[in-house]
Design a protein around this motif. Structure first.
Motif, short mmCIF file in Angstrom:
data_model
loop_
_atom_site.label_atom_id
_atom_site.label_comp_id
_atom_site.label_asym_id
_atom_site.label_seq_id
_atom_site.Cartn_x
_atom_site.Cartn_y
_atom_site.Cartn_z
N LEU A 127 -58.03 82.43 37.89
CA LEU A 127 -59.04 82.83 38.75
C LEU A 127 -59.51 81.86 39.91
CD1 LEU A 127 -61.64 84.51 36.09
CD2 LEU A 127 -60.41 85.70 38.23
N MET A 128 -59.48 80.63 39.46
CA MET A 128 -59.74 79.76 40.34
C MET A 128 -58.37 79.47 41.20
SD MET A 128 -60.89 76.64 38.13
CE MET A 128 -61.86 75.39 39.19
N LEU A 173 -49.55 72.53 26.53
CA LEU A 173 -50.12 73.57 27.55
C LEU A 173 -51.53 73.55 27.88
CD1 LEU A 173 -47.97 76.61 27.16
CD2 LEU A 173 -48.04 75.42 29.39
N THR A 174 -52.22 73.25 26.71
CA THR A 174 -53.48 73.16 26.58
C THR A 174 -54.08 72.19 27.61
OG1 THR A 174 -54.09 74.57 24.65
CG2 THR A 174 -55.74 73.09 25.54
N ASN A 175 -53.54 70.99 27.21
CA ASN A 175 -53.89 69.69 27.96
C ASN A 175 -53.73 69.72 29.43
OD1 ASN A 175 -54.96 68.59 25.52
ND2 ASN A 175 -52.88 67.36 25.23
N PHE A 176 -52.48 70.29 29.83
CA PHE A 176 -51.78 70.65 31.10
C PHE A 176 -53.01 71.40 31.86
CE2 PHE A 176 -49.81 73.47 34.30
CZ PHE A 176 -49.36 72.37 35.06
N LEU A 177 -53.50 72.60 31.42
CA LEU A 177 -54.24 73.34 31.98
C LEU A 177 -55.69 72.99 32.21
CD1 LEU A 177 -53.66 77.17 30.54
CD2 LEU A 177 -53.58 76.10 33.05
N THR A 178 -56.10 72.23 31.05
CA THR A 178 -57.72 71.63 31.14
C THR A 178 -57.61 70.53 32.51
OG1 THR A 178 -57.75 71.61 28.61
CG2 THR A 178 -59.00 69.96 30.11
N LEU A 179 -56.40 69.73 32.62
CA LEU A 179 -56.19 68.76 33.67
C LEU A 179 -56.32 69.51 35.10
CD1 LEU A 179 -55.91 65.94 34.51
CD2 LEU A 179 -53.50 66.07 34.49
N GLN A 180 -55.42 70.64 35.08
CA GLN A 180 -55.30 71.34 36.29
C GLN A 180 -56.66 71.92 36.62
OE1 GLN A 180 -52.64 71.39 38.19
NE2 GLN A 180 -52.01 69.99 36.55
N ALA A 185 -61.12 72.19 40.34
CA ALA A 185 -62.71 72.11 40.67
C ALA A 185 -62.93 71.04 41.59
CB ALA A 185 -63.28 71.97 39.30
N MET A 186 -62.39 69.98 41.42
CA MET A 186 -62.54 68.65 42.26
C MET A 186 -62.18 69.02 43.66
SD MET A 186 -61.62 65.71 39.87
CE MET A 186 -61.52 64.30 41.10
N THR A 187 -61.14 69.62 43.74
CA THR A 187 -60.37 69.89 45.11
C THR A 187 -61.33 70.93 46.02
OG1 THR A 187 -58.24 69.86 44.19
CG2 THR A 187 -58.41 70.94 46.35
N GLN A 188 -61.91 71.89 45.20
CA GLN A 188 -62.78 73.13 45.67
C GLN A 188 -64.16 72.50 46.10
OE1 GLN A 188 -62.97 76.41 43.18
NE2 GLN A 188 -60.99 76.88 43.45
N GLU A 189 -64.65 71.25 45.20
CA GLU A 189 -65.86 70.77 45.53
C GLU A 189 -65.87 70.02 46.81
OE1 GLU A 189 -68.90 67.64 43.54
OE2 GLU A 189 -67.57 68.85 42.26
N MET A 190 -64.60 69.15 47.05
CA MET A 190 -64.60 68.28 48.01
C MET A 190 -64.26 69.15 49.35
SD MET A 190 -61.82 65.72 46.46
CE MET A 190 -61.38 64.82 47.94
N GLY A 191 -63.83 70.09 49.18
CA GLY A 191 -63.44 71.14 50.26
C GLY A 191 -64.91 71.64 50.84
N SER A 192 -65.65 72.10 49.90
CA SER A 192 -67.00 72.52 50.35
C SER A 192 -67.79 71.41 50.99
CB SER A 192 -67.73 73.13 49.23
OG SER A 192 -67.91 72.28 48.34
#
Length: 197
Positions: A127-128, A173-180, A185-192
């Motif tokens: 979704l993100m 896979l769970t660890n990978f997705l958590t990190l991604q 989220a950080m990328t979107q926050e920095m962009g805004s």
């Protein structure tokens, strides 16, 4: 794990999960012979993963789905599909063949259905990444289909496979997705913030 069989092998810096398809351009003489022999015998071939120039003991077993653009010099493009993940126990050459063969042991996954936490993380990440668009459902509820849709680089995919299957695979896979998700989220926050300033 006692399903040991011998297959032609084609080492390459490609690592993929069961169900994934990809194309290969076949131009070396030995691999032209390998593909022709495999098609004639209706068998599969193994692809040990090459990491930093070194052939690893793990890889995948492939089925040839389609042959395209066969040229008069024997070069061709083929589409292959990963059938199983395997361990390569031995590799040897035969005087009668240009390519190598190897004894292969199948890596067994008793259950390939992803757990609810992994499915939730997958859904959230997609979704993100797709900016709010509802992601396509996981058709067969298969952990490999889920993993393939994440478009993980080959070397990282390879690092997810260890001797504790399938538990560690799901954890990785769970660890990978958590990190991604955190990175997204950080990328979107920095962009805004950048737009607001």
């Amino acid at each position: 794990m006692n399903d040991i069989q011998t297959y032609p092998i084609f080492p390459l810096n490609v690592f993929a999960f069961p169900g994934e398809e990809f194309g290969l351009h076949i131009f070396e003489e030995r691999y032209k012979h390998l593909v022709n022999d495999v098609m004639e015998s209706h068998q599969m071939f193994g692809m040990p993963y090459v990491l930093n120039g070194e052939t690893q003991d793990r890889g995948c077993l492939l089925h040839i789905e389609e042959v395209k653009n066969r040229k008069s010099n024997g070069e061709m493009d083929i589409v292959v599909k990963v059938v199983e993940l395997v361990n390569f126990l031995t590799r040897s050459s035969s005087p009668s063949k240009l390519y190598m063969e190897g004894n292969v042991e199948l890596l067994h996954f008793k259950n390939t259905k992803p757990g609810p936490r992994l499915v939730l993380l997958f859904h959230r990440f997609m979704l993100m990444r797709e900016e709010g668009e509802e992601p396509q459902p996981i058709v067969d509820e298969d952990i490999f289909e889920l993993a393939a849709r994440l478009k993980i680089p080959a070397n990282q995919k390879f690092s997810f496979i260890d001797d504790q299957l399938p538990e560690h695979f799901e954890r990785n896979l769970t660890n990978f997705l958590t990190l991604q998700i955190q990175i997204e989220a950080m990328t979107q926050e920095m962009g805004s913030r950048f737009v607001l300033n």
